[in-house]
Enzyme design. Structure first.
Site, short mmCIF file in Angstrom:
data_model
loop_
_atom_site.label_atom_id
_atom_site.label_comp_id
_atom_site.label_asym_id
_atom_site.label_seq_id
_atom_site.Cartn_x
_atom_site.Cartn_y
_atom_site.Cartn_z
N ARG A 1 18.34 -22.56 8.55
CA ARG A 1 17.28 -22.85 9.42
C ARG A 1 15.93 -22.47 8.79
NH1 ARG A 1 17.62 -22.10 14.95
NH2 ARG A 1 19.46 -20.77 14.55
N ARG B 1 19.52 -28.18 21.36
CA ARG B 1 19.42 -26.85 21.55
C ARG B 1 18.49 -26.36 22.71
NH1 ARG B 1 16.14 -24.65 18.46
NH2 ARG B 1 17.05 -22.68 18.32
N CYS C 1 22.43 -38.52 31.13
CA CYS C 1 22.67 -38.42 32.38
C CYS C 1 22.91 -36.98 32.77
CB CYS C 1 23.88 -39.29 32.74
SG CYS C 1 23.41 -40.25 34.44
N GLU C 2 22.17 -36.14 32.46
CA GLU C 2 22.28 -34.50 32.87
C GLU C 2 20.96 -34.10 33.30
OE1 GLU C 2 24.58 -32.15 32.38
OE2 GLU C 2 26.09 -33.58 32.03
N GLU D 1 22.28 -16.81 2.68
CA GLU D 1 22.71 -18.04 3.12
C GLU D 1 21.69 -18.51 4.23
OE1 GLU D 1 26.36 -16.97 4.91
OE2 GLU D 1 27.52 -17.26 3.13
N PRO D 2 20.38 -18.91 3.84
CA PRO D 2 19.63 -19.34 4.77
C PRO D 2 19.86 -20.78 5.22
CG PRO D 2 18.38 -19.34 2.78
CD PRO D 2 19.67 -18.69 2.62
N TYR E 1 20.74 -23.49 24.13
CA TYR E 1 20.02 -22.23 24.15
C TYR E 1 18.72 -22.02 25.07
CZ TYR E 1 22.88 -22.54 19.73
OH TYR E 1 23.86 -22.92 18.75
C1 LIG Z 1 27.97 -17.27 8.21
C2 LIG Z 1 26.53 -17.85 8.52
N1 LIG Z 1 25.90 -18.23 7.50
C3 LIG Z 1 24.47 -18.55 7.49
C4 LIG Z 1 24.09 -19.35 8.72
C5 LIG Z 1 22.74 -19.78 8.76
O1 LIG Z 1 22.01 -19.25 9.85
P1 LIG Z 1 20.40 -19.71 9.87
O2 LIG Z 1 20.59 -21.29 9.91
O3 LIG Z 1 20.00 -19.22 11.23
O4 LIG Z 1 19.70 -19.35 8.71
C6 LIG Z 1 25.10 -19.11 9.87
C7 LIG Z 1 24.41 -19.71 11.15
O5 LIG Z 1 25.27 -19.71 12.08
C8 LIG Z 1 26.27 -18.49 9.63
O6 LIG Z 1 27.10 -18.65 10.57
#
Ligand SMILES: Cc1ncc(COP(=O)(O)O)c(C=O)c1O
Length: 439
Positions: free
Chosen positions: A293, A330, A361-362, A290-291, A334
């Site tokens: 980013r 971000r 305003c932070e 599940e990419p 983070y």
């Molecule tokens: C369950 C799950 N899958 C996939 C992702 C995607 O992660 P990334 O965007 O770092 O690839 C996340 C991110 O929070 C997640 O919680």
């Protein structure tokens, strides 16, 4: 200066992406503006998919749409043969509006509501990733009411800590997500799912963190999951059809980041899963990842207009831009780091070090600390790289700042895919006091 994808500097000394001059884009669509390099998104998607194909392993590469969910992006994911991970009714709705094939949608989330599960079941979503016992019962109820069955994965917390920032680590046992693998919860959940008349347990899922630059964490997670699968095979005769190892593949935001190519993550994962399946004498399960980013992150660049300056003698030069934590939270959330250049004077000599401040305003609304730049003024535009993931999707209206527009560029053409919000949009849902309403 590191340029991603199709980005280059044109003869006017302007930043060009996808064959389109970003300064012209900013003039046409205004700033802040998110610009996406479509060719790079395609390349990233293919990097994952083609490795599975080359090694002849059944797989689904599900784009984690939380990273950037819009109708056009989801249509692009479909064009590239990706599956889709959604985590809310809103992300599911966007996918449905985009016409994404429902059988390739995977529904995540640690607190899916009755309405969200009902929506998923009524729309025949391909797989529900069940996160906890509450959801297991709720989903069964929803299935019974709809006279339907659901394919499910169980999300487990494998107790593997990825090398990443604490705030974005989700794979430890002490996590709000998933069934504990070590504490017996996962065993109980598997037993319950296998006994259910309406749930079809395809396998298990883990997600160990974000911005991961090594393969070790994924392999450790697979090992831990297989140790349990062995046990479930012996106890329940359960053979998983699917093993989902989540997302979290790292990208290069700054020179400190050293990501691996997609092929390296995938090859390592396949090698380990094959070995583990062999040891268990079962067929290799379909591998799902599940990419998020790593599909869209480095394909996005935000163009801002430079505004005010503040010099604190002998300490710091602040350079303010016309966005900030509203379009990219971000850094504030983070301490994320970014690189940037002046979009209209990319190769001009560096003359000073500035800290880029947002307009909210932070005091914490700082985008980049200590950025080397040519001396910039209010005629200039700043291009911040790698803002494609968790930028627009986390954008907000703090200080009632409208959210920026989004433009896709490819082969010398630009397409507006999200309009800029205007002030009317900001008050659209407001309801005036009854006493002030005039006929
Ligand atoms: C369950 C799950 N899958 C996939 C992702 C995607 O992660 P990334 O965007 O770092 O690839 C996340 C991110 O929070 C997640 O919680």
């Amino acid at each position: 200066m590191y340029l991603h994808g199709t980005s280059k500097v044109n003869e006017k000394n302007h930043l060009e992406i996808g064959g389109v001059d970003t300064v012209e884009l900013a003039k046409q669509y205004g700033t802040p503006l998110y610009v996406y390099d479509v060719a790079l998104i395609r390349e990233r998607a293919r990097g994952f998919r083609e490795t599975f194909k080359r090694l002849n392993v059944s797989a689904q590469v599900a784009y984690a749409s939380k990273a950037f969910s819009t109708i056009a992006m989801i249509q692009l994911a479909e064009e590239e043969g990706l599956s889709l991970d959604v985590v809310s009714g809103g992300e599911l709705y966007t996918a449905l509006q985009a016409g994404f094939p429902v059988e390739r949608i995977h529904f995540h989330g640690n607190n899916k509501s009755y309405e969200e599960l009902d929506m998923a079941i009524k729309n025949k979503v391909g797989c529900i990733v069940v996160d906890n016992f509450y959801e297991l019962s709720l989903l069964e109820q929803v299935c019974l009411e709809n006279n339907a069955n659901a394919k499910v994965l169980l999300r487990v917390t494998p107790g593997v800590e990825a090398h990443t920032h604490d705030y974005i680590t989700t794979g430890q046992e002490d996590s709000k997500f998933g069934f504990g693998l070590e504490n017996g919860q996962a065993d109980q959940a598997v037993e319950q799912a296998l006994h259910s008349e309406s749930l079809n347990l395809l396998g298990i899922h883990s997600h160990i963190g974000s911005q991961i630059f090594e393969t070790t964490g994924f392999l450790l997670a697979a090992q831990k999951m297989f140790a349990k699968l062995k046990n479930w095979n012996e106890r329940f005769n359960f053979v998983p059809k699917v093993l989902n190892l989540g997302g979290g593949f790292g990208i290069r935001y700054t020179e400190e980041d050293k990501p691996l190519p997609a092929s390296e993550y995938v090859e390592a994962i396949i090698g380990e899963v094959k070995k583990l399946a062999d040891e268990l004498s079962i067929d290799i399960p379909e591998i799902w990842i599940e990419p998020g980013r790593s599909i869209v992150g480095d394909a996005g660049t935000t163009i801002y207009s430079v505004g005010s300056r503040k010099e604190v003698p002998n300490i710091r030069h602040y350079l303010a831009i016309d966005g900030g934590m509203t379009d990219n939270i971000r850094p504030a959330l983070y301490q994320a780091k970014y690189e940037a250049v002046l979009a209209n004077r990319v190769k001009d000599p560096i003359e000073e070090t500035v800290s880029v401040a947002g307009k909210c305003c932070e005091s914490g609304d700082m985008l980049i600390w200590d950025l080397p730049l040519p001396k910039a003024n209010s005629d200039d535009m700043l291009a911040v790289f790698c803002t494609g993931a968790y930028g627009y999707s986390m954008a907000n209206n703090y200080n009632r700042i409208p959210r920026p527009a989004v433009v896709f560029v490819e082969n010398g053409e630009a397409q507006l895919v999200v309009q800029r919000e205007n002030y009317e949009d900001l008050v659209r849902l407001d309801i005036p006091l009854k006493s002030k309403v005039t006929e």
